[in-house]
Design an enzyme around this catalytic site. Structure first.
Site, PDB file in Angstrom:
ATOM      1  N   TYR A  72       0.840  -1.207   0.000  1.00  0.00           N
ATOM      2  CA  TYR A  72       0.000   0.000   0.000  1.00  0.00           C
ATOM      3  C   TYR A  72       0.873   1.255   0.000  1.00  0.00           C
ATOM      4  O   TYR A  72       0.624   2.200  -0.742  1.00  0.00           O
ATOM      5  CB  TYR A  72      -0.915  -0.012   1.238  1.00  0.00           C
ATOM      6  CG  TYR A  72      -1.988   1.054   1.205  1.00  0.00           C
ATOM      7  CD1 TYR A  72      -3.281   0.736   0.783  1.00  0.00           C
ATOM      8  CD2 TYR A  72      -1.710   2.362   1.578  1.00  0.00           C
ATOM      9  CE1 TYR A  72      -4.265   1.710   0.752  1.00  0.00           C
ATOM     10  CE2 TYR A  72      -2.697   3.338   1.540  1.00  0.00           C
ATOM     11  CZ  TYR A  72      -3.974   3.009   1.125  1.00  0.00           C
ATOM     12  OH  TYR A  72      -4.940   3.976   1.090  1.00  0.00           O
ATOM     13  N   PHE A 124      -7.556  19.409 -25.189  1.00  0.00           N
ATOM     14  CA  PHE A 124      -8.275  18.151 -25.403  1.00  0.00           C
ATOM     15  C   PHE A 124      -9.629  18.210 -24.672  1.00  0.00           C
ATOM     16  O   PHE A 124      -9.795  18.971 -23.732  1.00  0.00           O
ATOM     17  CB  PHE A 124      -7.437  16.961 -24.914  1.00  0.00           C
ATOM     18  CG  PHE A 124      -8.103  15.645 -25.191  1.00  0.00           C
ATOM     19  CD1 PHE A 124      -8.330  15.235 -26.493  1.00  0.00           C
ATOM     20  CD2 PHE A 124      -8.558  14.847 -24.155  1.00  0.00           C
ATOM     21  CE1 PHE A 124      -8.994  14.043 -26.755  1.00  0.00           C
ATOM     22  CE2 PHE A 124      -9.220  13.653 -24.413  1.00  0.00           C
ATOM     23  CZ  PHE A 124      -9.432  13.252 -25.709  1.00  0.00           C
ATOM     24  N   ASP A 125     -10.589  17.379 -25.079  1.00  0.00           N
ATOM     25  CA  ASP A 125     -11.950  17.525 -24.533  1.00  0.00           C
ATOM     26  C   ASP A 125     -12.047  17.275 -23.026  1.00  0.00           C
ATOM     27  O   ASP A 125     -12.801  17.953 -22.339  1.00  0.00           O
ATOM     28  CB  ASP A 125     -12.986  16.703 -25.320  1.00  0.00           C
ATOM     29  CG  ASP A 125     -12.672  15.238 -25.402  1.00  0.00           C
ATOM     30  OD1 ASP A 125     -11.508  14.869 -25.223  1.00  0.00           O
ATOM     31  OD2 ASP A 125     -13.593  14.446 -25.655  1.00  0.00           O
ATOM     32  N   ASP A 215       0.230  19.013 -21.216  1.00  0.00           N
ATOM     33  CA  ASP A 215      -0.617  17.829 -21.316  1.00  0.00           C
ATOM     34  C   ASP A 215       0.163  16.890 -22.232  1.00  0.00           C
ATOM     35  O   ASP A 215       0.230  17.089 -23.442  1.00  0.00           O
ATOM     36  CB  ASP A 215      -1.980  18.235 -21.904  1.00  0.00           C
ATOM     37  CG  ASP A 215      -2.870  17.037 -22.176  1.00  0.00           C
ATOM     38  OD1 ASP A 215      -2.412  15.891 -22.022  1.00  0.00           O
ATOM     39  OD2 ASP A 215      -4.033  17.252 -22.571  1.00  0.00           O
ATOM     40  N   ALA A 217       0.307  13.481 -23.089  1.00  0.00           N
ATOM     41  CA  ALA A 217      -0.077  12.130 -23.515  1.00  0.00           C
ATOM     42  C   ALA A 217       0.813  11.589 -24.645  1.00  0.00           C
ATOM     43  O   ALA A 217       1.204  10.435 -24.640  1.00  0.00           O
ATOM     44  CB  ALA A 217      -1.538  12.134 -23.949  1.00  0.00           C
ATOM     45  N   LYS A 258      -1.185   6.349 -23.756  1.00  0.00           N
ATOM     46  CA  LYS A 258      -0.740   6.654 -25.113  1.00  0.00           C
ATOM     47  C   LYS A 258       0.753   6.324 -25.237  1.00  0.00           C
ATOM     48  O   LYS A 258       1.121   5.178 -25.402  1.00  0.00           O
ATOM     49  CB  LYS A 258      -1.004   8.125 -25.455  1.00  0.00           C
ATOM     50  CG  LYS A 258      -2.462   8.423 -25.778  1.00  0.00           C
ATOM     51  CD  LYS A 258      -3.280   8.683 -24.575  1.00  0.00           C
ATOM     52  CE  LYS A 258      -4.650   9.223 -24.889  1.00  0.00           C
ATOM     53  NZ  LYS A 258      -5.450   9.359 -23.672  1.00  0.00           N
ATOM     54  N   HIS A 450     -20.642  13.277 -26.635  1.00  0.00           N
ATOM     55  CA  HIS A 450     -20.324  12.351 -27.720  1.00  0.00           C
ATOM     56  C   HIS A 450     -20.234  10.897 -27.264  1.00  0.00           C
ATOM     57  O   HIS A 450     -20.483   9.985 -28.030  1.00  0.00           O
ATOM     58  CB  HIS A 450     -19.026  12.768 -28.430  1.00  0.00           C
ATOM     59  CG  HIS A 450     -17.826  12.758 -27.541  1.00  0.00           C
ATOM     60  ND1 HIS A 450     -17.653  13.677 -26.535  1.00  0.00           N
ATOM     61  CD2 HIS A 450     -16.750  11.939 -27.491  1.00  0.00           C
ATOM     62  CE1 HIS A 450     -16.508  13.428 -25.906  1.00  0.00           C
ATOM     63  NE2 HIS A 450     -15.946  12.373 -26.471  1.00  0.00           N
TER      64      HIS A 450
HETATM   65  N1  F0G Z   1      -4.976  14.707 -22.977  1.00  0.00           N
HETATM   66  C1  F0G Z   1      -4.938  14.313 -24.256  1.00  0.00           C
HETATM   67  C2  F0G Z   1      -4.159  15.089 -25.250  1.00  0.00           C
HETATM   68  C3  F0G Z   1      -5.633  13.171 -24.643  1.00  0.00           C
HETATM   69  O1  F0G Z   1      -5.614  12.793 -25.915  1.00  0.00           O
HETATM   70  C4  F0G Z   1      -6.357  12.440 -23.667  1.00  0.00           C
HETATM   71  C5  F0G Z   1      -7.103  11.254 -24.027  1.00  0.00           C
HETATM   72  C6  F0G Z   1      -6.348  12.890 -22.345  1.00  0.00           C
HETATM   73  C7  F0G Z   1      -5.637  14.036 -22.034  1.00  0.00           C
HETATM   74  C8  F0G Z   1      -7.099  12.182 -21.252  1.00  0.00           C
HETATM   75  O2  F0G Z   1      -6.466  11.000 -20.904  1.00  0.00           O
HETATM   76  O3  F0G Z   1      -8.065   9.177 -21.529  1.00  0.00           O
HETATM   77  O4  F0G Z   1      -6.164   8.778 -19.959  1.00  0.00           O
HETATM   78  O5  F0G Z   1      -8.103  10.113 -19.248  1.00  0.00           O
HETATM   79  N2  F0G Z   1      -7.359  10.926 -25.198  1.00  0.00           N
HETATM   80  C9  F0G Z   1      -8.008   9.733 -25.669  1.00  0.00           C
HETATM   81  C10 F0G Z   1      -8.178   9.821 -27.147  1.00  0.00           C
HETATM   82  C11 F0G Z   1      -9.242   9.368 -24.946  1.00  0.00           C
HETATM   83  O6  F0G Z   1      -8.875   8.946 -27.706  1.00  0.00           O
HETATM   84  O7  F0G Z   1      -7.618  10.710 -27.781  1.00  0.00           O
HETATM   85  P1  F0G Z   1      -7.255   9.696 -20.392  1.00  0.00           P
END
Ligand code: F0G
Length: 459
Positions: A72, A124-125, A215, A217, A258, A450
């Site tokens: 833990y 990102f969304d 950010d 990823a 990613k 979406h």
């Molecule tokens: N930032 C970026 C640039 C992303 O592309 C994503 C996720 C996230 C943050 C959020 O990360 O999914 O681990 O919570 N992108 C995926 C996509 C879902 O299909 O582009 P997460």
């Protein structure tokens, strides 16, 4: 004769994928309310919904999992990952989270308050969702070139430094807790940000005393593009470039699903002890204790190994060349895609592909459904459905680009699959004049609609 290019790995384990008939797909997509997220995976032949968590782990990652320490507190897996992050990315402090949006949730809980402004490059969304959820506002300062798919600019993820400085002046630095830079920029097509631009953003941030977070990823794909496209970096290793990229940031959020090639995981990495302490409180509430925060020990081990592998040139070269291979095939068929080809996906300009579908009827979603019906291929709409409604007016937001994204999972499909995708799209393209109607919304969620939206065909 020059030897042709080949993948930098061989395959040790395989997974069967199912073909289907058009008749079956007609039935399934109707049952799914024309939302591809509602399909079962066995109803999909080639799944390009996302490159997130869908990659194939290596033998070394799987073997690292066996050495996971599930304590833990104070697990060796935590320290292994902490050391990798320090060595590779240069950050002293880190918090594990279960995925990228969880990292956003924790960090933004510590930093954002109502009425704040967060400038960046096409957020990102989930990032935008976490900003708007806190009644703050995301301002897109991406360069204009990013919004024309045919302009061949090497760094379409770049921030327009004038737009950034004007935003800071307009809203005042006090209203801006940080700038967020997405590398590569997913929303504008998996497009990279140059080191030169990162330095420019840093200089403006220093001038107004505003922190900068990345950010991250797809940070390794971003570094690969810098090596190929930014002259001063052609002789540096990807790992050296990664280190320099992050030297211009105060911290980062990471979706490890990613570029770290794991199926689940994320983290926050920071330079400031003060921010780390603030974020720790939220990490413990939302994710878990500091030394595991939403991840198991074995997953942290696989992640540490994945970060190392994911920043190797040969791996990145194999991956990004495959994406470009698909992009080139589509270009050869006369289909308009975002250029240059992105790191993790090909983005089709749906407005140019289906000129007869009105924008109020969700053009990119219409193309996504057509591609699924044609060959069982699942892409994802990056257009009006994803853009959601304006939080104040509740009107549809029509983004500058209406795109169908074909995200390529890492180390999963072969170029034969890419050939199938390209021909399927060509077949749809050849009958584009007959596609004149899209969809109406039957039901939608108030935010991030979406994922769950239900649609019906326009009669
Ligand atoms: N930032 C970026 C640039 C992303 O592309 C994503 C996720 C996230 C943050 C959020 O990360 O999914 O681990 O919570 N992108 C995926 C996509 C879902 O299909 O582009 P997460």
């Amino acid at each position: 004769m020059e030897l042709p290019f080949a993948e930098s790995y061989k395959i040790k384990m395989v997974e069967t994928i199912e073909r289907s008939t058009r008749e079956e797909r007609e039935k399934w997509i109707k049952e799914a309310k024309f939302n591809l997220f509602n399909l079962k995976s066995e109803q999909v032949f080639i799944d390009l919904l996302t490159d997130s968590g869908t990659g194939a782990m290596s033998d070394k990652q799987w073997s690292a999992m066996m050495l996971g320490d599930e304590s833990y507190a104070g697990a060796s897996s935590y320290y292994k990952l902490k050391n990798t992050i320090k060595e590779l990315l240069g950050f002293e402090y880190f918090l594990p989270t279960h995925q990228g949006r969880a990292a956003e949730n924790v960090l933004f809980s510590a930093l954002i308050k109502e009425g704040d402004i967060i400038p960046g490059n096409s957020h990102f969304d989930t990032t935008k969702g976490h900003i708007e959820f806190r009644k703050a506002k995301a301002i897109d300062c991406t360069i204009d070139e990013a919004f024309d798919t045919e302009i061949d600019h090497p760094f379409k993820g770049n921030v327009d430094l004038n737009k950034l400085e004007n935003t800071i002046k307009k809203y005042t630095p006090e209203k801006i807790p940080f700038i967020i830079l997405t590398v590569t920029c997913n929303s504008s097509g998996g497009q990279p940000v140059s080191i030169e631009n990162m330095k420019g953003i840093r200089a403006i941030a220093d001038k107004y005393k505003i922190p900068v977070y990345y950010d991250s990823a797809r940070f390794a794909e971003n570094a690969y593009f810098i090596k190929l496209r930014e002259k001063a970096y052609e002789n540096k290793t990807v790992k050296e470039i990664v280190k320099e990229m992050f030297s211009y940031a105060d911290g980062m959020t990471m979706s490890s699903k990613k570029d770290a090639i794991v199926n689940m995981g994320g983290f926050i990495a920071l330079r400031s002890e003060e921010v780390f302490k603030k974020a720790t409180v939220f990490n413990i509430i939302f994710e878990g204790y500091i030394t595991y925060g939403g991840m198991s020990g074995r997953d942290m081990n696989a992640l540490a190994q994945g970060l190392d592998e994911g920043t190797e040139f040969d791996y990145l070269n194999t991956r990004i060349r495959q994406v470009a291979y698909l992009g080139q095939k589509l270009t050869d068929y006369g289909i308009s895609v975002q250029k240059p080809y992105g790191g993790h996906a090909i983005f089709i300009d749906a407005t140019k592909f289906l000129p007869n579908v009105p924008k109020e009827q969700y053009i990119a979603q219409t193309l996504a459904v057509e591609l699924y019906l044609e060959a069982g291929i699942r892409g994802v709409e990056i257009g009006t459905l994803l853009a959601d409604r304006d939080p104040e007016t509740r009107e549809n937001r029509y983004p500058a680009l209406e795109l169908l994204r074909l995200a390529i999972p890492r180390r999963v499909y072969t170029n034969n699959h890419m050939d199938v995708i390209a021909v399927a799209l060509k077949n749809v393209f050849d009958r584009r004049d007959q596609i004149t109607k899209g969809f109406n919304i039957l039901e939608e969620a108030p935010i991030m609609r979406h994922f769950t939206v239900e649609l019906e065909r326009v009669k």
